[in-house]
Scaffold this motif. Structure first.
Motif, mmCIF file in Angstrom:
data_model
loop_
_atom_site.group_PDB
_atom_site.id
_atom_site.type_symbol
_atom_site.label_atom_id
_atom_site.label_comp_id
_atom_site.label_asym_id
_atom_site.label_seq_id
_atom_site.Cartn_x
_atom_site.Cartn_y
_atom_site.Cartn_z
ATOM 1 N N ASP A 1 19.464 76.100 61.738
ATOM 2 C CA ASP A 1 19.133 74.688 61.553
ATOM 3 C C ASP A 1 19.128 74.244 60.095
ATOM 4 O O ASP A 1 18.961 73.056 59.817
ATOM 5 C CB ASP A 1 17.761 74.373 62.183
ATOM 6 N N ILE B 1 17.367 67.290 55.586
ATOM 7 C CA ILE B 1 17.913 66.787 56.849
ATOM 8 C C ILE B 1 17.072 67.285 58.021
ATOM 9 O O ILE B 1 16.703 66.515 58.916
ATOM 10 C CB ILE B 1 19.387 67.237 57.011
ATOM 11 N N GLU B 2 16.740 68.568 58.008
ATOM 12 C CA GLU B 2 15.957 69.128 59.101
ATOM 13 C C GLU B 2 14.529 68.585 59.101
ATOM 14 O O GLU B 2 13.946 68.353 60.162
ATOM 15 C CB GLU B 2 15.941 70.656 59.008
ATOM 16 N N GLY C 1 13.692 65.594 58.189
ATOM 17 C CA GLY C 1 13.812 64.275 58.808
ATOM 18 C C GLY C 1 13.918 64.353 60.319
ATOM 19 O O GLY C 1 13.299 63.562 61.038
ATOM 20 N N ARG C 2 14.685 65.304 60.804
ATOM 21 C CA ARG C 2 14.843 65.454 62.252
ATOM 22 C C ARG C 2 13.508 65.826 62.902
ATOM 23 O O ARG C 2 13.148 65.295 63.951
ATOM 24 C CB ARG C 2 15.892 66.517 62.550
ATOM 25 N N GLN D 1 12.760 61.064 62.024
ATOM 26 C CA GLN D 1 13.338 60.060 61.132
ATOM 27 C C GLN D 1 14.618 60.634 60.510
ATOM 28 O O GLN D 1 14.616 61.137 59.398
ATOM 29 C CB GLN D 1 12.354 59.687 60.023
ATOM 30 N N PRO D 2 15.729 60.580 61.242
ATOM 31 C CA PRO D 2 16.978 61.152 60.731
ATOM 32 C C PRO D 2 17.392 60.507 59.411
ATOM 33 O O PRO D 2 17.238 59.293 59.212
ATOM 34 C CB PRO D 2 17.991 60.834 61.843
ATOM 35 N N ARG E 1 20.475 59.745 57.755
ATOM 36 C CA ARG E 1 21.902 59.709 58.039
ATOM 37 C C ARG E 1 22.762 59.772 56.785
ATOM 38 O O ARG E 1 23.853 60.349 56.797
ATOM 39 C CB ARG E 1 22.230 58.467 58.869
ATOM 40 N N GLU F 1 22.767 63.402 55.742
ATOM 41 C CA GLU F 1 23.582 64.157 56.697
ATOM 42 C C GLU F 1 25.067 64.009 56.361
ATOM 43 O O GLU F 1 25.832 64.986 56.389
ATOM 44 C CB GLU F 1 23.316 63.664 58.117
#
Length: 446
Positions: free
Chosen positions: A92, A272-273, A275-276, A280-281, A283, A286
């Protein structure tokens, strides 16, 4: 005051040496016996300008020492810095905190009096809370504080970055811990360095936010460079035109083969992880990570295209292997993607790097290793510049032309001017600038 620096990697060794230069007694701890014995002899395991002199001088003067005995060192320290690795976790991309927690568990057992445990390692938001929980679970009677003090060191400029930083970020709500940290950074107060005190979680996020933003600037200018090539513009002039805007700034607007190193790739993935996990991604971040990975292979395609669309049976000379100059760090270097791609396309690769060749040989197979820049390019069908070491900035172009089978240079760092390459008679392909057909011009003159 006495500091324990747990970990003698890049961050730990640089930070420990610099604190000792401030006049503080520092003991660096590592489990690697061979590394510690080497450091005692003045052998520096990484290349960083100025670091060897700093280590040797402060060790000689008794302010800097090295040991494998964590318990004894921690027992005498008022501040214990955790500076161990936090690599990307498989699967991940989240930060692997196993080294951090292992160090913290040992620290908890060794503490004898009030001390501040400082995370210098780059760790996700909430790690400080978990560290505090782990220590309290093991030693509920102890008085201690956990502080986040992220590093902002650039490889190749780390000594100056520590001694003359833009800012120091310290995350803690404890007045006692704040007082101790102020004492540690007293030298920087004297030169009016901004010291930013925040909550612990805010400090942890600040580190990731900074690196992700810089990675985004690099990716943005790289995408614009591709557009500039398509429409006949010059990305260096574009970067200058926007960089002079104070709201944007000129730094990190240099088009190239993508970012690498020990920080930007793993920190963008960890953010990024985070946020996931928080629902709250991120983007933009990413996209930055995905585009950067693709770019390295695109640069291999650029080299192939410069060679007429095929490198099968051809020899490509590569200058520069590290992710940036003034370091021997090969982590996530573009060369690690570009060279195998060229080999897969049928090319023989000869390569040279002033400091990174030894580490590169452990990571790249089938490469012929040059002893210097000119020996590397002798008889090659094309030359590719992947890292902008100073010694590559003023090559004897007449000599280069006699050594290469064909006058083709692919410069992925834009270290030469278009006019210079045209005058020298090279077919010159760079990033985000018009291609130069200097060889054709030379032929026309004859």
């Amino acid at each position: 005051m006495r500091i324990a620096m747990i970990g003698t990697g890049y961050v730990g060794l640089v930070s420990g040496a610099c604190f000792s230069e401030f006049g503080i007694n520092v003991t660096c701890v590592d489990k690697d016996v061979a590394k510690i014995e080497g450091l005692k002899r003045g052998e520096i395991p990484i290349y960083e300008p100025g670091l060897a002199d700093l280590v040797v001088t402060n060790a000689r003067d008794g302010r800097l020492s090295f040991t494998t005995d964590l318990a004894a060192t921690v027992a005498e320290a008022q501040a214990i810095f955790v500076a161990v690795g936090t690599p990307s976790r498989r699967g991940d991309g989240y930060a692997d905190l196993s080294y951090v927690f292992a160090a913290v568990d040992e620290i908890a057992e060794a503490l004898t009096d009030y001390a501040v445990i400082v995370t210098k390692s780059t760790v996700p938001v909430g790690t400080g809370d978990e560290i505090e929980r782990r220590v309290r679970a093991r030693r509920p009677e102890l008085e201690f504080d956990v502080v986040s003090n992220p590093e902002f060191l650039r490889e190749g400029s780390a000594i100056n970055d520590f001694m003359r930083p833009d800012r120091v970020v310290i995350g803690t709500d404890s007045e006692r811990a704040q007082a101790l940290m102020r004492q540690l950074y007293r030298v920087l107060y004297l030169i009016e360095t901004p010291i930013v005190f925040t909550s612990r979680r805010t400090a942890e996020l600040t580190k990731y936010a900074a690196n992700a933003f810089l990675a985004t600037k690099i990716t943005y200018i790289n995408e614009l460079a591709d557009l500039a090539e398509r429409v006949g513009a010059n990305i260096q002039d574009v970067a200058r035109g926007i960089g002079l805007d104070g709201r944007i700034g000129r730094k990190f607007l240099h088009a190239g083969p993508g970012f690498g190193g020990s920080c930007f790739p793993k920190d963008t993935r960890a953010l990024i992880e985070t946020g996931r996990q928080a629902g709250q991604p991120l983007r933009i971040v990413e996209a930055v990570d995905a585009i950067n990975e693709e770019r390295k292979l695109q640069m291999a395609d650029k080299i192939v295209a410069a060679c007429g669309g095929s490198v099968a049976g051809k020899t490509i000379a590569v200058l520069g292997l590290t992710f940036k100059p003034n370091t021997d760090d090969m982590r996530e270097a573009p060369s690690l993607a570009i060279i195998p791609a060229l080999q897969a396309a049928g090319a023989t690769v000869r390569a040279y790097d002033p400091e990174g060749a030894k580490r590169a040989q452990e990571l790249l197979t089938g490469v012929i290793w040059g002893e210097n820049a000119y020996q590397t390019m002798e008889g090659a069908d094309a030359l590719a510049i992947l890292t902008e070491w100073n010694e590559f900035r003023a090559l004897d172009l007449k000599r280069v032309k006699t050594l290469l089978k064909a006058p083709i240079i692919v410069d992925l760092r834009n270290i030469y001017t278009l006019g210079m390459m045209e005058a020298a008679g090279f077919d010159y392909i760079s990033v985000g600038r018009p291609a130069v057909e200097g060889a054709a011009t030379e032929e026309g003159k004859r």
